[in-house]
Design a protein around this motif. Structure first.
Motif, PDB file in Angstrom:
ATOM      1  N   PRO A  94      10.286 -18.293  33.213  1.00 27.75           N
ATOM      2  CA  PRO A  94      10.453 -16.693  32.931  1.00 27.75           C
ATOM      3  C   PRO A  94       8.866 -16.374  32.511  1.00 27.75           C
ATOM      4  CG  PRO A  94      11.560 -17.722  31.300  1.00 27.75           C
ATOM      5  CD  PRO A  94      11.346 -18.987  32.124  1.00 27.75           C
ATOM      6  N   ASP A  95       8.576 -15.055  33.011  1.00 29.02           N
ATOM      7  CA  ASP A  95       7.171 -14.445  32.434  1.00 29.02           C
ATOM      8  C   ASP A  95       7.407 -12.837  32.368  1.00 29.02           C
ATOM      9  OD1 ASP A  95       4.625 -13.377  32.457  1.00 29.02           O
ATOM     10  OD2 ASP A  95       3.997 -15.329  33.173  1.00 29.02           O
ATOM     11  N   ALA A  96       7.236 -12.208  31.462  1.00 25.90           N
ATOM     12  CA  ALA A  96       7.382 -10.763  31.146  1.00 25.90           C
ATOM     13  C   ALA A  96       6.486 -10.255  32.202  1.00 25.90           C
ATOM     14  CB  ALA A  96       7.109 -10.414  29.900  1.00 25.90           C
ATOM     15  N   SER A  97       5.607 -10.742  32.628  1.00 22.61           N
ATOM     16  CA  SER A  97       4.602 -10.168  33.836  1.00 22.61           C
ATOM     17  C   SER A  97       5.376  -9.788  35.015  1.00 22.61           C
ATOM     18  CB  SER A  97       3.336 -10.552  33.752  1.00 22.61           C
ATOM     19  OG  SER A  97       3.345 -12.058  34.423  1.00 22.61           O
ATOM     20  N   ARG A  98       6.228 -10.573  35.360  1.00 24.55           N
ATOM     21  CA  ARG A  98       6.911 -10.453  36.382  1.00 24.55           C
ATOM     22  C   ARG A  98       8.031  -9.524  36.642  1.00 24.55           C
ATOM     23  NH1 ARG A  98       7.261 -16.418  36.178  1.00 24.55           N
ATOM     24  NH2 ARG A  98       5.304 -17.295  37.032  1.00 24.55           N
ATOM     25  N   LEU A  99       8.560  -8.776  35.491  1.00 25.40           N
ATOM     26  CA  LEU A  99       9.513  -7.949  35.436  1.00 25.40           C
ATOM     27  C   LEU A  99       9.430  -6.854  36.546  1.00 25.40           C
ATOM     28  CD1 LEU A  99      10.370  -7.521  31.529  1.00 25.40           C
ATOM     29  CD2 LEU A  99      12.035  -8.119  33.422  1.00 25.40           C
ATOM     30  N   PRO A 100       8.506  -6.193  36.802  1.00 22.79           N
ATOM     31  CA  PRO A 100       8.619  -5.001  37.708  1.00 22.79           C
ATOM     32  C   PRO A 100       8.992  -5.934  38.995  1.00 22.79           C
ATOM     33  CG  PRO A 100       6.773  -5.037  36.471  1.00 22.79           C
ATOM     34  CD  PRO A 100       7.047  -6.211  36.072  1.00 22.79           C
ATOM     35  N   LEU A 101       8.528  -7.051  39.378  1.00 18.62           N
ATOM     36  CA  LEU A 101       8.648  -7.379  40.683  1.00 18.62           C
ATOM     37  C   LEU A 101      10.166  -7.708  40.653  1.00 18.62           C
ATOM     38  CD1 LEU A 101       7.755  -8.870  43.386  1.00 18.62           C
ATOM     39  CD2 LEU A 101       7.565 -10.854  41.981  1.00 18.62           C
ATOM     40  N   VAL A 102      10.882  -8.525  39.600  1.00 20.01           N
ATOM     41  CA  VAL A 102      12.238  -8.634  39.518  1.00 20.01           C
ATOM     42  C   VAL A 102      13.165  -7.597  39.672  1.00 20.01           C
ATOM     43  CG1 VAL A 102      13.966  -9.653  38.138  1.00 20.01           C
ATOM     44  CG2 VAL A 102      11.805 -10.782  38.218  1.00 20.01           C
ATOM     45  N   GLU A 103      12.692  -6.518  39.018  1.00 19.32           N
ATOM     46  CA  GLU A 103      13.378  -5.159  38.950  1.00 19.32           C
ATOM     47  C   GLU A 103      13.460  -4.578  40.459  1.00 19.32           C
ATOM     48  OE1 GLU A 103      15.169  -3.590  36.664  1.00 19.32           O
ATOM     49  OE2 GLU A 103      14.439  -4.184  34.644  1.00 19.32           O
ATOM     50  N   ALA A 104      12.428  -4.742  40.902  1.00 21.26           N
ATOM     51  CA  ALA A 104      12.210  -4.157  42.416  1.00 21.26           C
ATOM     52  C   ALA A 104      13.143  -5.069  43.474  1.00 21.26           C
ATOM     53  CB  ALA A 104      10.981  -4.380  43.072  1.00 21.26           C
ATOM     54  N   ALA A 105      13.243  -6.600  43.017  1.00 21.07           N
ATOM     55  CA  ALA A 105      13.889  -7.193  44.003  1.00 21.07           C
ATOM     56  C   ALA A 105      15.618  -6.908  43.585  1.00 21.07           C
ATOM     57  CB  ALA A 105      13.752  -8.672  43.762  1.00 21.07           C
ATOM     58  N   LEU A 106      15.805  -6.694  42.289  1.00 23.97           N
ATOM     59  CA  LEU A 106      17.185  -6.519  41.786  1.00 23.97           C
ATOM     60  C   LEU A 106      17.702  -5.158  42.592  1.00 23.97           C
ATOM     61  CD1 LEU A 106      19.203  -7.673  40.176  1.00 23.97           C
ATOM     62  CD2 LEU A 106      18.441  -6.461  38.144  1.00 23.97           C
ATOM     63  N   ARG A 107      16.931  -4.089  42.761  1.00 23.16           N
ATOM     64  CA  ARG A 107      17.418  -2.776  43.273  1.00 23.16           C
ATOM     65  C   ARG A 107      17.612  -3.118  44.888  1.00 23.16           C
ATOM     66  NH1 ARG A 107      13.411  -0.671  39.768  1.00 23.16           N
ATOM     67  NH2 ARG A 107      11.619  -0.761  41.331  1.00 23.16           N
ATOM     68  N   LYS A 108      17.075  -3.771  45.469  1.00 21.57           N
ATOM     69  CA  LYS A 108      16.988  -4.164  46.889  1.00 21.57           C
ATOM     70  C   LYS A 108      18.176  -5.061  47.267  1.00 21.57           C
ATOM     71  CE  LYS A 108      12.930  -5.180  47.850  1.00 21.57           C
ATOM     72  NZ  LYS A 108      11.684  -5.608  48.398  1.00 21.57           N
ATOM     73  N   GLU A 109      18.524  -5.985  46.198  1.00 25.36           N
ATOM     74  CA  GLU A 109      19.552  -6.949  46.757  1.00 25.36           C
ATOM     75  C   GLU A 109      20.857  -6.378  46.995  1.00 25.36           C
ATOM     76  OE1 GLU A 109      20.510 -10.268  47.857  1.00 25.36           O
ATOM     77  OE2 GLU A 109      18.470 -10.367  47.027  1.00 25.36           O
ATOM     78  N   GLN A 110      21.474  -7.168  48.115  1.00 21.42           N
ATOM     79  CA  GLN A 110      22.851  -6.716  48.333  1.00 21.42           C
ATOM     80  C   GLN A 110      23.855  -7.857  47.906  1.00 21.42           C
ATOM     81  OE1 GLN A 110      23.615  -3.610  49.456  1.00 21.42           O
ATOM     82  NE2 GLN A 110      21.627  -3.140  48.796  1.00 21.42           N
TER      83      GLN A 110
END
Length: 495
Positions: free
Chosen positions: A107-123
């Protein structure tokens, strides 16, 4: 991304991942392959047979002073995590799930925006749950105390060993008392759930071991329980069934299409039964028929035969273990909890043991052969006077018990090594199961096998495998001293 200290390189890699640039992905792959050189002003990646400039993609030959990029273990972990992060946008669900698992491990806090974006798109619900876990794990590395506190509480709801390890690692580094207390509370909640998982594992492992003992002991329940023959070669009859399975597997690999390989186990079952049954019939007609009523001579003779059969297998197949593969439909497992996965091969053996038990009970209680076997067992002279060919019934019964031993060998080939010493691991346990259950009692054999299996696994988890074996043996000795007739005693005037 290619030069500098590890911290600055990792920061650059995380920045490039957020940009999701194709050239960054190519450079990450080259870094993972150790195919990168650099100078103070330029980075070169190996592409096919030549070199390219990493920034422009144009062909470029590295100068003599160019240095190779050296990646330590920390950098390799960061590169792998960055590649996983880029896979979050893959159209394949399995790839996205694997990427989420890889990010959770690093885990890395710097990747939070990327994970958030992926979470919004994930179905996909499964991948979405994994990404939510990644988000909490990444937030646990944040500089903000409130964010870390919320993440620690959220991770406490994810009852898995991996989450516990992550929280323990963070606990050693955490400086804030509030966050530390939240982490400790989450670890306690996870421990409480994992304990139940361990109990489920112990019960399932015990039932699985009991099913194996049941398969090994069912044949002995006939040859020893019903016929009174102490057959020390019973383990070798199990071994013959396992090697028959190995031979059928080889025939399927050589002569059948690859798509049919999964059916080899179904074909191996009757072959294993017949191979062991024929060997049992030869053993009964050639040796044991002359030794009825002489238990010591029978024991010594069958022990010598067991040594002969072991050497015969060594001479035919070699002294080393042979490999028997699981069919595709018996690979993998059923996951019930985060720390509970039930292997399909073990589930299959439990079901198979139940089917063999049901078939054997039906054969003994509902068929003409079973009637003759019970009659000869209860009163041989009267059965003979009624016209029953007792010698033939003895052969049939011994062949039946031996064939069931072959089925046990077929099942055991799916969970362990197949070698000349396979049967020796189960012969003593099989006798203990039959004696403890009650001689001639199928129900007692079932209770004894499952009871000893579960008891052994619970003690093993507490005291270790060796002490568990000793404890079970002591328990059986005490039990037989107090109740020599076993769990179920024979009833009737003869008893």
């Amino acid at each position: 991304m290619a030069s500098g200290d590890s911290r600055s390189r990792i920061a650059a890699i995380n920045e490039a991942v957020l940009a999701a640039d194709e050239k960054a992905a190519a450079l990450l792959q080259a870094l993972a392959d150790d195919a990168v050189k650099y100078t103070e002003t330029q980075v070169f990646v190996m592409k096919g047979e030549g070199w390219q400039d990493a920034a422009t993609g144009a062909p470029a030959e590295p100068p003599a002073q160019a240095e190779d990029v050296i990646n330590n273990n920390l950098m390799r972990g960061a590169i792998a995590a960055a590649q996983a992060a880029l896979q979050l946008s893959s159209p394949d669900v399995a790839e996205r799930a694997a990427a989420a698992d890889a990010l959770f491990k690093d885990p890395d806090a710097s990747r939070l925006p990327l994970v958030e974006a992926a979470l919004r798109k994930e179905q996909d619900p499964g991948v979405k749950d994994k990404l939510a876990l990644v988000r909490a794990a990444s937030a646990l590395e944040s500089d903000d105390v409130a964010t870390r506190l919320a993440a620690a509480k959220a991770l406490g709801e994810q009852r898995s060993p991996a989450t516990k390890l992550l929280l323990n690692n963070r606990l050693a580094e955490e400086g804030d008392a509030g966050v530390k207390a939240a982490i400790q509370a989450s670890i306690k909640r996870i421990d409480a759930m994992l304990v139940w998982g361990d109990r489920v594992n112990a019960v399932f492992s015990g039932i699985s071991l009991g099913s194996v003992l049941l398969l090994a002991a069912l044949g002995l329940a006939i040859t020893y329980g019903l016929m009174g023959v102490i057959n020390m070669a019973h383990g070798e009859l199990i071994m013959i069934g396992a090697y028959a399975t190995y031979v059928v597997q080889g025939l399927f690999q050589r002569y059948f299409p690859e798509s049919m390989f999964g059916w080899y186990l179904v074909a191996a079952m009757p072959v294993a039964f017949m191979a062991s049954a024929l060997m049992g019939a030869v053993l009964e007609r050639g040796v044991i028929r002359f030794l009825y009523g002489r238990p010591l001579e029978t024991l010594l003779a069958t022990w010598g035969i067991s040594l002969v059969l072991q050497q015969l297998v060594r001479s035919t197949f070699g002294a080393q273990n042979v490999g028997v593969e699981n069919p595709a439909w018996m690979s993998g497992g059923l996951q019930l909890m985060s720390n509970v996965t039930l292997p399909w091969n073990r589930i299959g053996i439990i079901i198979f043991a139940g089917l063999v038990l049901a078939g054997m009970a039906w054969l003994i209680s509902r068929t003409r052969l079973g009637l003759f076997v019970r009659g000869v067992t209860q009163n041989r002279p009267i059965a003979s006077c009624m016209g029953v060919n007792t010698a033939r019934i003895d052969t049939y019964a011994f062949a039946l018990g031996s064939g069931i031993a072959g089925l046990a060998g077929c099942a055991l080939s799916q969970i362990g090594n197949v070698g000349p010493d396979l049967g020796q691991s189960y012969i003593v346990d099989s006798f203990m199961v039959v004696v403890m259950g009650g001689v001639g009692q199928l129900a007692g054999t079932v209770y004894a096998a499952l009871g000893l299996g579960v008891l052994n696994k619970f003690i093993e988890g507490w005291a270790g495998a060796v002490l568990a074996k000793i404890a079970v043996l002591v328990f059986i000795i005490i039990f037989i001293q107090k109740r020599p007739q076993g769990i179920f005693a024979i009833k009737g005037r003869e008893a």
